[in-house]
Structure formats: C-alpha cells, structure tokens
Design an enzyme around this catalytic site. Structure first.
Site, PDB file in Angstrom:
ATOM      1  N   ALA A   1      -9.705   5.674   3.297  1.00  0.00           N
ATOM      2  CA  ALA A   1      -9.548   6.512   4.148  1.00  0.00           C
ATOM      3  C   ALA A   1     -10.666   7.627   4.265  1.00  0.00           C
ATOM      4  O   ALA A   1     -11.165   7.985   3.333  1.00  0.00           O
ATOM      5  CB  ALA A   1      -8.019   7.254   4.126  1.00  0.00           C
ATOM      6  N   GLY A   2     -10.723   8.147   5.369  1.00  0.00           N
ATOM      7  CA  GLY A   2     -11.465   9.205   5.708  1.00  0.00           C
ATOM      8  C   GLY A   2     -13.057   9.013   6.050  1.00  0.00           C
ATOM      9  O   GLY A   2     -13.633   9.727   6.192  1.00  0.00           O
TER      10      GLY A   2
ATOM     11  N   ASN B   1      -9.800   2.248   8.758  1.00  0.00           N
ATOM     12  CA  ASN B   1      -8.968   1.881  10.263  1.00  0.00           C
ATOM     13  C   ASN B   1      -9.657   2.594  11.408  1.00  0.00           C
ATOM     14  O   ASN B   1     -10.335   2.007  12.077  1.00  0.00           O
ATOM     15  CB  ASN B   1      -7.742   2.052   9.999  1.00  0.00           C
ATOM     16  CG  ASN B   1      -6.633   1.394  11.123  1.00  0.00           C
ATOM     17  OD1 ASN B   1      -5.400   1.345  11.140  1.00  0.00           O
ATOM     18  ND2 ASN B   1      -7.276   1.327  12.409  1.00  0.00           N
ATOM     19  N   THR B   2      -9.533   4.028  11.276  1.00  0.00           N
ATOM     20  CA  THR B   2      -9.908   4.686  12.381  1.00  0.00           C
ATOM     21  C   THR B   2     -11.282   4.649  12.807  1.00  0.00           C
ATOM     22  O   THR B   2     -11.795   4.608  14.027  1.00  0.00           O
ATOM     23  CB  THR B   2      -9.331   6.173  12.064  1.00  0.00           C
ATOM     24  OG1 THR B   2      -7.955   6.426  11.703  1.00  0.00           O
ATOM     25  CG2 THR B   2      -9.439   7.212  13.523  1.00  0.00           C
TER      26      THR B   2
ATOM     27  N   GLY C   1      -8.239   9.540   8.625  1.00  0.00           N
ATOM     28  CA  GLY C   1      -8.560   9.772  10.158  1.00  0.00           C
ATOM     29  C   GLY C   1      -9.669  10.741  10.241  1.00  0.00           C
ATOM     30  O   GLY C   1     -10.016  11.066  11.671  1.00  0.00           O
TER      31      GLY C   1
ATOM     32  N   LYS D   1       1.050  -1.140  -0.312  1.00  0.00           N
ATOM     33  CA  LYS D   1       0.082  -0.078   0.067  1.00  0.00           C
ATOM     34  C   LYS D   1       1.038   1.359   0.069  1.00  0.00           C
ATOM     35  O   LYS D   1       1.454   1.660   1.076  1.00  0.00           O
ATOM     36  CB  LYS D   1      -0.910   0.069   1.284  1.00  0.00           C
ATOM     37  CG  LYS D   1      -1.909   1.322   1.298  1.00  0.00           C
ATOM     38  CD  LYS D   1      -2.659   1.338   2.595  1.00  0.00           C
ATOM     39  CE  LYS D   1      -3.148   2.453   2.672  1.00  0.00           C
ATOM     40  NZ  LYS D   1      -3.840   2.978   3.994  1.00  0.00           N
TER      41      LYS D   1
END
Lengths: 65, 259
Positions: B187-188, B209-210, B160, B99
C-alpha cells in the site's frame, strides 16, 4: 418473518438459511454467509434456523486491493 | 543467484502482487494482470445488489488468469469482523491465505495493530496463513510473528495515497531486524520508482492496486511496476556503492593530457 439481508429488511416466509438463499435466487451462486455477524458454513445452512430480526450477510467474490 | 520468492511454502517468479479493484473495465484488469506478470492477485467479499451476478462474472475472470488469489479483510474494523470475513473468504476462494486488514482510522486506513495481532493469532490457530497489513513498528512485527504469521506486510504509506515510502528509515530498520522473514511492502505506492526503492531496501515483494488501476494507462503502468521491481531487486542483490559527499573521477586520472 422480518429478516435483514445485506442491510435491507425482507418480509419473507422461510425457516432456514438454506431456504432463504433459494428464495433469493442464490441457488447456483458461489456465496459466503453469516448470521448475526458469525460465519455459517455452506454445509450448515440447512440446519441454521432463522429467527425474526436476524441479520444475514450473503457475500460474493469481488474486486479487492 | 537470487533466492526464491516463497510465501507459506509456495514459490513465485514474480515479486509483484496486484490488487483487482478500481480498474476502468474487466478487460483492462485482465490486461493489467498479464502486463504485470504477477502470479498473485488480491480479492475481496462484498454484498451484491439484488439480481446482479457481477460477483460470479468477476470470479470467472480471475479464474481465467491462472493466478493465485489472496483474499482480504478490507474494511473490517474489529477482530470479530476480520475473523468471520476470513472464514467466509476461505470457503468461497478455497485458500487458507488471508490478507489480514483491521482498520482503525477511516482517514488514513491505518491498521489497528492491537486488533491485528489478536485476529492474526486466532486465524493462525485456525489454520490460516496470514498476510498481515501492518505498520513498520518493530514490536508489533514481533508480536505478529509470535502470533503465527510467517511473513509481514508493512505499509509504504496510507492505502491509495500514492506517496511512496513515508518512512524509509523505519522500513530499513524493519528489514534489518527481521532479515529472514519474507516482507512485502503493501500500500501507498504511486510510481514505479517507489517500488524500486522498496526493493533496493531489500524487501521481498510489492503489493499494490491503486497506482496501477487509477493510472491513465493501467496496462502500461503495470508493465512499469514489473520492470521497476526487477530493477530494484537486481540493485539490492548487486550490492550498491555507498554514497559519498565528494566527487571521485570515474575516468582514469593517469595519462590525462596537458599535465
């Protein structure tokens, strides 16, 4: 010989990257290494001679996003 | 019939890829992975404090989950850093997958798309299978494909941030421009509804993830994202109706009483 390992200076008596890993107790640990910003394969560590002020990275698997 | 979710020749049932960072404990991470039903997790390489063996413990835990690993180059700010990190990751994790992140701005963690394209080319020529974290810029996407990437991972919003899809128009355009390229929103995202919307736009998968790790209940949120991604995919495949301004009665008008 003064060597920077993971951002910290060590005064250590070694000649190769392989020896350095042994001195720092990374013998049985899965690590990746770099010398002065360039990747060094595991098989090349015994042949990789260290010089004063070398910057060594020893990295391990960690969490990532 | 849905087409398979195939990434560099490997086929997966789950369209969710989960990050492994920021969980309250290794146990919560393991249970979140299982609740998400993901088959791919992202990992990284980092320095280890002297004497600690946390890296070894983490790697053992991941290997027990029976999932594929996608190492990242998170935190790299140059082509050299990213390429060398990728090479180190390949040796440690035993995969050609990477990645690829090359960051240009510390506040937004926006990709440096110029360095990204250059690094992607170097790595592709070196046998890597590159998952580039990019923006929705079409010209950059084109360059990444030319550089050897077989898939694209545009951001939904800054890493995040939990903002969802900042630019649905741009992402819709990107999907339309590259209809046959596997594309993953990376992301985001903050809520399962964000993932559902991305899937309804026709994206092939989600990497996050976050939103899971920092949720009040990460395991339940992982389950929620899994459901949302399935729902969004079904919605996309089922060919939704076009929105319209005026109401149309759904109950038959014919046979209405008192007329």
């Amino acid at each position: 010989m003064k060597i920077e390992v993971n951002g910290e200076f060590h005064d250590i008596d070694v000649t190769t990257l392989h020896e350095l890993l042994h001195k720092l107790d990374y013998v049985d640990t899965i690590v990746a290494t770099a010398r002065n910003g360039t990747f060094v394969r595991a098989t090349d560590r015994p042949l990789t001679r260290l010089e004063p002020d070398d910057r060594i990275e020893i990295l391990v698997p960690r969490q990532g996003g | 019939m849905d087409k398979a979710f195939t990434l560099y020749g490997k086929t997966f049932q789950s369209r969710l890829m989960l990050g492994t960072a920021q969980y309250p404990s290794p146990d919560v991470l393991a249970r979140s992975i299982r609740a998400s039903k993901c088959e791919i997790v992202t990992v990284s390489l980092r320095r280890e404090a002297g004497g600690s063996r946390a890296g070894e413990d983490f790697w053992q835990l991941i290997k027990q989950q029976n999932v594929a690993v996608l190492p990242n180059t998170a935190g790299c700010h140059s082509v050299k850093e990213a390429v060398n990190t990728a090479q180190m990751a390949r040796e440690v994790f035993g995969t050609n997958w990477i990645k690829l992140e090359v960051i240009s701005d510390d506040d937004t963690l926006q990709p440096d798309v110029f360095a990204l394209v250059e690094a992607a080319g170097i790595l592709a020529r070196d046998g890597f299978e590159v998952f580039p974290y990019t923006t929705e810029d079409l010209s950059v996407a084109e360059k990444l494909l030319q550089a050897g990437c077989a898939l694209l991972m545009p951001w939904g919003a800054p890493i995040g941030s939990g903002r969802g899809l900042n630019n649905p128009y741009g992402l819709r355009t990107m999907r339309a421009r590259f209809p046959d390229v596997p594309m993953i929103i990376d992301a985001g995202l903050g809520a399962p509804s964000h993932a559902a919307l991305a899937m309804e736009l026709g994206y092939d998968g989600i990497l996050l993830n976050t939103a899971v790790a920092k949720a009040g209940d990460p395991v339940l949120m992982a389950h929620g994202f899994a459901l949302a991604i399935e729902a969004g995919r079904a919605g996309y495949l089922a060919d939704p109706i076009e929105p319209r301004d005026m109401a149309v009665p759904s109950t038959p008008v014919f046979g209405r009483a008192f007329t």
